[in-house]
Design a protein around this motif. Structure first.
Motif, PDB file in Angstrom:
ATOM      1  N   ALA A  92       0.830  -0.969   0.205  1.00 50.22           N
ATOM      2  CA  ALA A  92      -0.064   0.134   0.087  1.00 50.22           C
ATOM      3  C   ALA A  92       0.797   1.376  -0.082  1.00 50.22           C
ATOM      4  N   ALA A  93       1.829   1.328   0.756  1.00 50.12           N
ATOM      5  CA  ALA A  93       2.684   2.521   0.791  1.00 50.12           C
ATOM      6  C   ALA A  93       3.564   2.653  -0.629  1.00 50.12           C
ATOM      7  N   ALA A  94       3.743   1.595  -1.175  1.00 43.51           N
ATOM      8  CA  ALA A  94       4.520   1.734  -2.528  1.00 43.51           C
ATOM      9  C   ALA A  94       3.374   2.204  -3.543  1.00 43.51           C
ATOM     10  N   LEU A  95       2.107   1.689  -3.175  1.00 40.73           N
ATOM     11  CA  LEU A  95       1.181   2.404  -4.204  1.00 40.73           C
ATOM     12  C   LEU A  95       0.889   3.915  -4.188  1.00 40.73           C
ATOM     13  N   VAL A  96       0.932   4.073  -3.003  1.00 43.58           N
ATOM     14  CA  VAL A  96       0.716   5.726  -2.465  1.00 43.58           C
ATOM     15  C   VAL A  96       2.056   6.397  -3.222  1.00 43.58           C
ATOM     16  N   LEU A  97       3.157   5.932  -2.817  1.00 50.52           N
ATOM     17  CA  LEU A  97       4.467   6.558  -3.435  1.00 50.52           C
ATOM     18  C   LEU A  97       4.272   6.660  -5.337  1.00 50.52           C
ATOM     19  N   PHE A  98       3.760   5.408  -5.687  1.00 53.71           N
ATOM     20  CA  PHE A  98       3.661   5.340  -7.082  1.00 53.71           C
ATOM     21  C   PHE A  98       2.853   6.492  -7.837  1.00 53.71           C
ATOM     22  N   LEU A  99       1.430   6.655  -7.106  1.00 52.34           N
ATOM     23  CA  LEU A  99       0.563   7.572  -7.374  1.00 52.34           C
ATOM     24  C   LEU A  99       0.604   8.960  -7.038  1.00 52.34           C
ATOM     25  N   SER A 100       1.518   9.113  -6.209  1.00 53.78           N
ATOM     26  CA  SER A 100       1.666  10.695  -5.595  1.00 53.78           C
ATOM     27  C   SER A 100       3.171  11.299  -5.967  1.00 53.78           C
ATOM     28  N   SER A 101       3.981  10.445  -6.543  1.00 54.22           N
ATOM     29  CA  SER A 101       5.160  11.117  -6.946  1.00 54.22           C
ATOM     30  C   SER A 101       5.525  10.280  -8.231  1.00 54.22           C
ATOM     31  N   PRO A 102       5.106  10.901  -9.412  1.00 57.00           N
ATOM     32  CA  PRO A 102       5.451  10.444 -10.835  1.00 57.00           C
ATOM     33  C   PRO A 102       7.069  10.111 -10.738  1.00 57.00           C
ATOM     34  N   ALA A 108       9.011   3.046  -6.230  1.00 60.50           N
ATOM     35  CA  ALA A 108       7.856   2.474  -5.718  1.00 60.50           C
ATOM     36  C   ALA A 108       7.657   1.105  -6.277  1.00 60.50           C
ATOM     37  N   VAL A 109       8.003   1.004  -7.549  1.00 64.48           N
ATOM     38  CA  VAL A 109       7.827  -0.370  -8.349  1.00 64.48           C
ATOM     39  C   VAL A 109       8.804  -1.364  -7.590  1.00 64.48           C
TER      40      VAL A 109
END
Length: 128
Positions: A92-102, A108-109
Motif C-alpha cells: 500500500a505504501a508503494a502504491l501511494v508513492l507510485f500514485l503521488s510522486s511520478p 515505488a515499483v
C-alpha cells in the motif's frame, strides 16, 4: 506456495530493514542522498521526517518477520495475518508513492514488487 510467499515476504522485510537504515541511520550520507536524490541541504532539512519514516519501514519488517516465524512454528492463522498485514502495508505504501510522486515510480515499483508477490503467493497457498 506458502513457502514461496514466506520467502518473498522475508526478502521484502530485509529490503525494508535496508530502507530503515538508509532513512534513519544514513540519511545525510552521500550514499543515502544518492539513493533518494537529495542534496545535503534537503537531507539536513528532512532528517527528522526521514528518521521517523525509517522506523515505519522497520516496524513493517518486524511484523512480517514475526508472522513468518509464527507460520513456521505452526501457528498459521496468526502468522499469516501478520505476514499479510506487514506485506500488505508495504504494498500500500508503494502504491501511494507510485500514485503521488511520478518521479519516484521506479522506487515505488522496487519497494512494492516483493510484497505484491508475497501477498499473491501466500494467499494462493493458503486458499489452495
Amino acid at each position: 506456495m506458502v513457502v514461496a510467499g514466506l520467502v518473498l515476504a522475508g526478502i521484502a522485510a530485509a529490503l525494508h530493514v535496508y530502507i530503515f537504515w538508509l532513512e534513519s541511520v544514513a540519511w545525510t550520507t552521500p550514499r543515502a542522498r544518492a539513493v533518494f536524490g537529495t542534496t545535503e541541504q534537503e537531507a539536513s532539512a528532512t532528517r527528522e521526517l526521514a528518521y521517523n519514516q525509517g522506523f515505519y519501514n522497520l516496524f513493517l519488517a518486524l511484523v512480517t518477520a514475526v508472522g513468518i516465524v509464527l507460520v513456521a512454528a505452526g501457528t498459521t492463522g496468526a502468522g499469516a495475518a501478520l505476514v499479510l498485514a506487514g506485506t500488505g502495508s508495504m504494498l500500500a505504501a508503494a502504491l501511494v508513492l507510485f500514485l503521488s510522486s511520478p518521479d519516484k515510480r521506479r522506487a515505488a515499483v522496487t519497494q512494492g514488487t516483493l510484497p505484491l508477490l508475497a501477498v499473491v503467493a501466500l494467499v494462493v497457498g493458503l486458499v489452495a
